[in-house]
Design a protein around this motif. Structure first.
Motif, mmCIF file in Angstrom:
data_model
loop_
_atom_site.group_PDB
_atom_site.id
_atom_site.type_symbol
_atom_site.label_atom_id
_atom_site.label_comp_id
_atom_site.label_asym_id
_atom_site.label_seq_id
_atom_site.Cartn_x
_atom_site.Cartn_y
_atom_site.Cartn_z
ATOM 1 N N LYS A 1 3.126 -4.857 -4.544
ATOM 2 C CA LYS A 1 2.570 -5.194 -5.856
ATOM 3 C C LYS A 1 2.978 -4.165 -6.903
ATOM 4 C CE LYS A 1 -1.796 -5.952 -8.317
ATOM 5 N NZ LYS A 1 -3.281 -5.957 -8.213
ATOM 6 N N GLU B 1 0.941 -4.397 1.123
ATOM 7 C CA GLU B 1 0.712 -5.272 -0.030
ATOM 8 C C GLU B 1 0.560 -4.503 -1.342
ATOM 9 O OE1 GLU B 1 -1.715 -8.726 0.303
ATOM 10 O OE2 GLU B 1 -1.451 -8.853 2.475
ATOM 11 N N PRO B 2 -0.250 -3.426 -1.415
ATOM 12 C CA PRO B 2 -0.288 -2.688 -2.685
ATOM 13 C C PRO B 2 1.051 -2.050 -3.037
ATOM 14 C CG PRO B 2 -1.598 -1.565 -0.998
ATOM 15 C CD PRO B 2 -1.268 -2.915 -0.462
ATOM 16 N N ARG C 1 6.482 -16.658 -3.692
ATOM 17 C CA ARG C 1 6.276 -15.446 -2.905
ATOM 18 C C ARG C 1 6.445 -15.763 -1.423
ATOM 19 N NH1 ARG C 1 3.716 -10.665 -3.729
ATOM 20 N NH2 ARG C 1 3.075 -11.340 -5.799
ATOM 21 N N GLU D 1 6.714 -4.455 -7.654
ATOM 22 C CA GLU D 1 7.053 -5.647 -8.424
ATOM 23 C C GLU D 1 6.707 -5.474 -9.902
ATOM 24 O OE1 GLU D 1 7.056 -10.448 -7.980
ATOM 25 O OE2 GLU D 1 5.592 -9.322 -6.804
ATOM 26 N N GLU D 2 5.567 -4.863 -10.183
ATOM 27 C CA GLU D 2 5.202 -4.604 -11.575
ATOM 28 C C GLU D 2 6.224 -3.688 -12.241
ATOM 29 O OE1 GLU D 2 1.289 -3.010 -11.270
ATOM 30 O OE2 GLU D 2 0.325 -4.960 -10.938
#
Length: 336
Positions: A124, A120-121, A331, A127-128
């Motif tokens: 994230k 997950e990190p 998502r 995606e940023e």
């Protein structure tokens, strides 16, 4: 071998040389596995290209392997691992690398080396980074907003399902480990996705990076994550030079990879090399690529290699273009 996975716990570092002026209060993190050297500053006139005359941390620096052996430089290490003009020795390097991953289960935990909690990190952070790139320099290449990406080292389709398929209309997956690619076909079947039918996985290539040549001007983005360490320097350069022909006008690469604090670290088990930031930059120069943007991955547990994201392009962007693509904001469920 080439799929979305990560080397986490750093192998032993080279023994530090005696300091002629020892600090009586050295920093306790000076040799911690997850600490790293600051990246060198680029001169303003370099246009994103880095000078290659610093031998301290790049390919001319010493390195170590997972058994603790030290090498004086990358040339010495590669000469031993893949030989010089020795096709059989290089073939063995790649065969052993694929062989290692053929024994790994086709799950998130498997492809992430037992560290599934970073999924997950990782998504994230990616995606940023991707959002910032699309906003700053993504070109509509005249394809009516039909955006296409190549996922290199795609593994089971983890990055494609959790990220890329929400931003691109067509995704091609490149992966030499056949049972990973079989799992990706299932994970990315339309009934297992939470996106519209305008977003889909199209091609599944069971081909290693060093043998792949893309169709001309097919891709807006080529995403390369946790797989380039399996390529020798020679094949690293050859891959990116070939892959440039697969970019649409204004297209770019995203390379996301573990980064050593200096020099390199060779993993003898899966036949891969973790390079330093300067080592990467020296290779980018030889590939004819410019660094358009960089970002450090955040949110990973302590004790792991640092991870960097690089946006690379054959030419520096002259202006920002607006894309006509409709990005999906829904998502999908994380692959279990």
């Amino acid at each position: 071998m080439y799929h979305t996975r990560v080397h986490f716990v750093s192998p032993p570092l080279p023994k530090p040389k005696p300091n002629p002026n020892p600090n009586p209060n050295p920093s306790p993190s000076a040799h911690s596995p997850h600490s790293r050297y600051p990246r060198p500053q680029l001169p303003k006139s370099s246009g994103g290209r880095v000078p290659v005359n610093n031998p301290n941390h790049g390919m001319d620096a010493g390195g170590t392997d997972s058994d603790g052996r030290e090498f004086k430089n990358a040339e010495e290490m590669w000469r031993e691992e893949v030989g010089v003009a020795d096709p059989s020795k290089k073939s063995n390097w790649y065969t052993e690398g694929v062989g290692y991953w053929q024994g790994v289960e086709a799950t998130v935990d498997g492809v992430l080396g037992g560290y599934g909690q970073v999924n997950e990190p990782d998504i994230k952070g990616s995606e940023e980074f991707l959002n910032s790139l699309l906003a700053e320099r993504f070109l509509d290449a005249g394809g009516g907003g039909n955006l296409v990406v190549l996922d290199c080292g795609s593994g089971i389709g983890r990055v494609t399902k959790n990220l890329l398929i929400r931003y691109f209309n067509e995704i091609d997956l490149l992966e030499p480990v056949s049972h990973f690619l079989d799992a990706a076909r299932i994970n990315l079947a339309p009934e297992n996705l939470m996106v519209t039918e305008e977003h889909k996985a199209v091609n599944f290539y069971c081909v290693p990076l060093q043998e792949f040549t893309p169709d001309a001007q097919r891709y807006d983005v080529v995403w390369v994550q946790w797989c380039i360490g399996h390529l020798s320097d020679e094949d690293f350069i050859s891959f990116f030079k070939r892959a440039k022909s697969g970019l649409k006008p204004g297209g770019f690469f995203v390379l996301k990879e573990n980064v050593a604090r200096q020099g390199f670290v060779l993993d003898k088990q899966d036949k891969s090399v973790t390079r330093s930031d300067l080592y990467f930059r020296q290779l980018f120069n030889q590939c004819g690529l410019h660094i358009c943007k960089m970002k450090d991955q955040k949110g990973f547990p302590n004790g792991l290699f640092a991870v960097k994201m690089y946006a690379l392009a054959p030419e520096l962007p002259k202006k920002v273009y607006k894309s006509k693509s409709k990005r999906q904001v829904n998502r999908p469920g994380i692959i279990k």
